[in-house]
Design an enzyme around this catalytic site. Sequence first.
Site, PDB file in Angstrom:
ATOM      1  N   TYR A   1     -76.251  88.261 -68.168  1.00 37.90           N
ATOM      2  CA  TYR A   1     -76.314  87.720 -68.952  1.00 37.90           C
ATOM      3  C   TYR A   1     -76.402  88.185 -70.473  1.00 37.90           C
ATOM      4  O   TYR A   1     -76.110  88.152 -71.657  1.00 37.90           O
ATOM      5  CB  TYR A   1     -77.928  87.156 -68.716  1.00 37.90           C
ATOM      6  CG  TYR A   1     -78.123  85.957 -69.945  1.00 37.90           C
ATOM      7  CD1 TYR A   1     -78.018  84.630 -69.880  1.00 37.90           C
ATOM      8  CD2 TYR A   1     -78.809  86.202 -70.790  1.00 37.90           C
ATOM      9  CE1 TYR A   1     -78.043  83.718 -71.338  1.00 37.90           C
ATOM     10  CE2 TYR A   1     -78.913  85.483 -72.066  1.00 37.90           C
ATOM     11  CZ  TYR A   1     -78.469  83.868 -71.770  1.00 37.90           C
ATOM     12  OH  TYR A   1     -79.272  83.121 -73.166  1.00 37.90           O
TER      13      TYR A   1
ATOM     14  N   LYS B   1     -73.562  87.423 -73.598  1.00 40.52           N
ATOM     15  CA  LYS B   1     -73.508  87.280 -74.141  1.00 40.52           C
ATOM     16  C   LYS B   1     -73.131  87.712 -75.783  1.00 40.52           C
ATOM     17  O   LYS B   1     -73.336  87.483 -76.532  1.00 40.52           O
ATOM     18  CB  LYS B   1     -74.977  86.720 -74.411  1.00 40.52           C
ATOM     19  CG  LYS B   1     -75.373  85.516 -73.644  1.00 40.52           C
ATOM     20  CD  LYS B   1     -75.286  84.348 -74.090  1.00 40.52           C
ATOM     21  CE  LYS B   1     -75.228  82.664 -73.428  1.00 40.52           C
ATOM     22  NZ  LYS B   1     -74.459  82.096 -73.472  1.00 40.52           N
TER      23      LYS B   1
END
Length: 201
Positions: A109, A113
Amino acid sequence: MKSNDQADANVIVKPENNWQEQEVDILKQVTSILNGDKLDGVICVAGGWAGGNAAHKDFVKNSELMWKQSVWSSVIAGSIAAHHLKEGGFLSLTGAKPALTETPGMIGYGMAKAAVHQLTKSLAAKGSGLPKDSLVAAVLPVTLDTPMNRKWMADADTSTWTPLEFVANLFWKWSQNEDRPASGSLLQLITKDNKTELITA
């Protein structure tokens, strides 16, 4: 990935397609719907969440999913903006505040990002291929006040969650050329006691 009957038009993404096939298919649909018109804004809020450190059994699987959900969608949004945004229009991508630093418990994640943050800076820079005077910015929420978050985190303190109306209002203002941040900005959405502030990272 499925039709929304409240939308004026739907562009359906085929998850079985690879990245290039998705881009070709999406651009074809968008071009057909717009029929020569240009867009005030392109807003990418696609994404998802999966955790896991390097020892997690789904480390690579989750990392791949995060890459598809956050990076593929953001790059394709950039391609749509390059082809269909008005001069002086805006592109908003969705980063994440935790990805400004290390994320050992959710490596895939954080990595995806962080890539969106880099993409935001690159698309905002001279020679990126976007129309003249475009604004490119990323919103970096902590937790958004969505029905799904309320369902899965029923006991959480929602006074620190950012209301969707705040985010929608931000995009509306940018479309009207009001209160625009510097292009390339990574804007943290920090909510405390039900009040939200925009803090540039």
